[in-house]
Write a protein that holds these residues in place. Structure first.
Motif, PDB file in Angstrom:
ATOM      1  N   ASP A  74      -5.034   0.246  19.596  1.00  0.00           N
ATOM      2  CA  ASP A  74      -6.319   0.110  18.893  1.00  0.00           C
ATOM      3  C   ASP A  74      -6.250   0.457  17.405  1.00  0.00           C
ATOM      4  N   LEU A  75      -5.077   0.317  16.793  1.00  0.00           N
ATOM      5  CA  LEU A  75      -4.985   0.527  15.349  1.00  0.00           C
ATOM      6  C   LEU A  75      -5.575  -0.685  14.631  1.00  0.00           C
ATOM      7  N   LYS A  76      -6.309  -0.448  13.572  1.00  0.00           N
ATOM      8  CA  LYS A  76      -6.923  -1.542  12.820  1.00  0.00           C
ATOM      9  C   LYS A  76      -6.183  -1.740  11.501  1.00  0.00           C
ATOM     10  N   GLY A  77      -5.598  -2.934  11.345  1.00  0.00           N
ATOM     11  CA  GLY A  77      -4.884  -3.249  10.112  1.00  0.00           C
ATOM     12  C   GLY A  77      -3.523  -2.597   9.999  1.00  0.00           C
ATOM     13  N   LEU A  78      -3.069  -1.956  11.081  1.00  0.00           N
ATOM     14  CA  LEU A  78      -1.762  -1.289  11.096  1.00  0.00           C
ATOM     15  C   LEU A  78      -1.019  -1.688  12.360  1.00  0.00           C
ATOM     16  N   ASN A  79       0.310  -1.621  12.319  1.00  0.00           N
ATOM     17  CA  ASN A  79       1.086  -1.818  13.540  1.00  0.00           C
ATOM     18  C   ASN A  79       2.387  -1.022  13.482  1.00  0.00           C
ATOM     19  N   HIS A  80       3.222  -1.196  14.510  1.00  0.00           N
ATOM     20  CA  HIS A  80       4.497  -0.471  14.576  1.00  0.00           C
ATOM     21  C   HIS A  80       5.403  -0.928  13.432  1.00  0.00           C
ATOM     22  N   GLY A  81       5.637  -0.071  12.484  1.00  0.00           N
ATOM     23  CA  GLY A  81       6.540  -0.403  11.382  1.00  0.00           C
ATOM     24  C   GLY A  81       7.893   0.250  11.583  1.00  0.00           C
ATOM     25  N   LEU A 101       9.642   5.282  19.549  1.00  0.00           N
ATOM     26  CA  LEU A 101       8.499   5.633  18.708  1.00  0.00           C
ATOM     27  C   LEU A 101       8.863   6.654  17.631  1.00  0.00           C
ATOM     28  N   THR A 102      10.083   7.183  17.693  1.00  0.00           N
ATOM     29  CA  THR A 102      10.560   8.066  16.624  1.00  0.00           C
ATOM     30  C   THR A 102      11.151   7.271  15.459  1.00  0.00           C
ATOM     31  N   ASN A 103      11.197   5.954  15.584  1.00  0.00           N
ATOM     32  CA  ASN A 103      11.746   5.089  14.536  1.00  0.00           C
ATOM     33  C   ASN A 103      10.661   4.221  13.894  1.00  0.00           C
ATOM     34  N   VAL A 104       9.394   4.500  14.205  1.00  0.00           N
ATOM     35  CA  VAL A 104       8.319   3.684  13.637  1.00  0.00           C
ATOM     36  C   VAL A 104       7.249   4.543  12.977  1.00  0.00           C
ATOM     37  N   VAL A 105       6.536   3.902  12.053  1.00  0.00           N
ATOM     38  CA  VAL A 105       5.390   4.525  11.384  1.00  0.00           C
ATOM     39  C   VAL A 105       4.218   3.549  11.446  1.00  0.00           C
ATOM     40  N   PRO A 106       2.990   4.040  11.308  1.00  0.00           N
ATOM     41  CA  PRO A 106       1.863   3.119  11.180  1.00  0.00           C
ATOM     42  C   PRO A 106       1.970   2.378   9.841  1.00  0.00           C
ATOM     43  N   GLN A 107       2.318   1.109   9.915  1.00  0.00           N
ATOM     44  CA  GLN A 107       2.550   0.323   8.699  1.00  0.00           C
ATOM     45  C   GLN A 107       1.456  -0.726   8.536  1.00  0.00           C
ATOM     46  N   ASP A 108       1.067  -0.940   7.298  1.00  0.00           N
ATOM     47  CA  ASP A 108       0.081  -1.975   6.998  1.00  0.00           C
ATOM     48  C   ASP A 108       0.541  -3.296   7.617  1.00  0.00           C
ATOM     49  N   GLU A 109      -0.333  -3.896   8.396  1.00  0.00           N
ATOM     50  CA  GLU A 109       0.037  -5.087   9.163  1.00  0.00           C
ATOM     51  C   GLU A 109       0.461  -6.253   8.268  1.00  0.00           C
ATOM     52  N   LYS A 110      -0.274  -6.460   7.187  1.00  0.00           N
ATOM     53  CA  LYS A 110       0.063  -7.566   6.277  1.00  0.00           C
ATOM     54  C   LYS A 110       1.405  -7.316   5.594  1.00  0.00           C
ATOM     55  N   LEU A 111       1.665  -6.073   5.232  1.00  0.00           N
ATOM     56  CA  LEU A 111       2.945  -5.726   4.615  1.00  0.00           C
ATOM     57  C   LEU A 111       4.089  -5.902   5.609  1.00  0.00           C
ATOM     58  N   ASN A 112       3.892  -5.392   6.822  1.00  0.00           N
ATOM     59  CA  ASN A 112       4.937  -5.447   7.848  1.00  0.00           C
ATOM     60  C   ASN A 112       5.299  -6.887   8.208  1.00  0.00           C
ATOM     61  N   ASN A 113       4.289  -7.731   8.307  1.00  0.00           N
ATOM     62  CA  ASN A 113       4.530  -9.131   8.674  1.00  0.00           C
ATOM     63  C   ASN A 113       4.793 -10.025   7.468  1.00  0.00           C
ATOM     64  N   GLY A 114       4.575  -9.477   6.274  1.00  0.00           N
ATOM     65  CA  GLY A 114       4.688 -10.275   5.055  1.00  0.00           C
ATOM     66  C   GLY A 114       5.860  -9.884   4.182  1.00  0.00           C
ATOM     67  N   ALA A 115       5.560  -9.202   3.063  1.00  0.00           N
ATOM     68  CA  ALA A 115       6.578  -8.914   2.050  1.00  0.00           C
ATOM     69  C   ALA A 115       7.719  -8.042   2.579  1.00  0.00           C
ATOM     70  N   TRP A 116       7.387  -7.069   3.439  1.00  0.00           N
ATOM     71  CA  TRP A 116       8.454  -6.201   3.973  1.00  0.00           C
ATOM     72  C   TRP A 116       9.365  -6.995   4.909  1.00  0.00           C
ATOM     73  N   ASN A 117       8.773  -7.858   5.690  1.00  0.00           N
ATOM     74  CA  ASN A 117       9.554  -8.706   6.597  1.00  0.00           C
ATOM     75  C   ASN A 117      10.468  -9.648   5.811  1.00  0.00           C
ATOM     76  N   ILE A 118       9.959 -10.180   4.711  1.00  0.00           N
ATOM     77  CA  ILE A 118      10.776 -11.054   3.856  1.00  0.00           C
ATOM     78  C   ILE A 118      11.969 -10.276   3.304  1.00  0.00           C
ATOM     79  N   ALA A 180       7.452   0.095  -1.260  1.00  0.00           N
ATOM     80  CA  ALA A 180       6.175  -0.595  -1.062  1.00  0.00           C
ATOM     81  C   ALA A 180       5.082   0.430  -0.801  1.00  0.00           C
ATOM     82  N   GLU A 181       3.927   0.218  -1.400  1.00  0.00           N
ATOM     83  CA  GLU A 181       2.756   1.015  -1.044  1.00  0.00           C
ATOM     84  C   GLU A 181       2.274   0.522   0.313  1.00  0.00           C
ATOM     85  N   ASN A 182       1.903   1.459   1.170  1.00  0.00           N
ATOM     86  CA  ASN A 182       1.585   1.107   2.554  1.00  0.00           C
ATOM     87  C   ASN A 182       0.145   0.626   2.740  1.00  0.00           C
ATOM     88  N   ASP A 183      -0.376  -0.019   1.707  1.00  0.00           N
ATOM     89  CA  ASP A 183      -1.683  -0.667   1.853  1.00  0.00           C
ATOM     90  C   ASP A 183      -1.739  -1.953   1.028  1.00  0.00           C
TER      91      ASP A 183
END
Length: 203
Positions: A74-81, A101-118, A180-183
């Protein structure tokens, strides 16, 4: 790979690993680390349900030592980063090891799927190829932020960063970094020195 984990904020501080990308199946099951509860428990990562069932661990005991699956629901705008992404590994077992779950942080969804993924999937390949890298070492970290998710249990980092150093030959090395800023869906390419200066001001 190695991870330094912050039990209080329930996020990794950084993960360090050898870059060995390869196509392959992406794991689907999230794991937890029994030894963060107590050293008497298995050294191997386990599924949350398996740990609770087979080792008489309570969910409360588990949740006191690390993030649990419920924290990421139920995170809004965030996912497993992932700090250490599964795609940077060449065997299924090594990819599975990143799904803890020790290797992830709540990451901005657009960042995680966008620029960070690139950066993870395209820029890294280009950088290692252009520099003629033979062996590449990576450290990815998260700067703790002022906000928390999961009812104050899990810190939402303010920034996520990555640094790479590769051996070209016995006399030459190449290095680069990003932050990257996380927002924001934006990644800034830096030198290692620039990253060090930036992190000095952030930590």
């Amino acid at each position: 790979y190695a991870t330094l984990y912050d039990r209080n904020r329930r996020i990794p501080v950084y993960s360090a690993y050898l870059y060995q990308p390869a196509p392959g199946k992406r794991p689907k099951t999230w794991l937890v680390e029994p030894q963060l509860i107590d050293l008497k428990y298995p050294k191997t990562m386990e599924e949350e349900g398996t740990l609770l069932k087979n080792f008489s661990v309570t969910l409360q005991e588990l949740s006191q030592s690390q993030a649990i699956q419920q924290d990421y629901k139920d995170l809004k705008g965030l996912n497993h980063g992932h700090l250490n992404p599964s795609s940077h590994h060449n065997t299924f077992s090594s990819r599975t090891a990143t799904f803890t779950l020790t290797n992830v942080v709540p990451q901005d969804e657009k960042l995680n799927n966008g620029a960070w993924n690139i950066y993870e999937q395209q820029t890294m390949i280009k950088k290692t190829k252009d520099n003629g890298c033979k062996t590449t070492y990576i450290i990815v970290g998260a700067v703790p932020g002022n906000n928390y998710v999961a009812q104050g249990r899990v810190n939402k980092p303010s920034h996520i960063w990555s640094s790479a150093c590769c051996e070209v030959d016995s006399n030459h090395r190449a290095a680069w970094a990003v932050i990257a800023e996380n927002d924001k869906n934006e990644v800034q390419l830096l030198t290692l020195g620039e990253l060090e200066d930036t992190l000095t001001n952030l930590y």
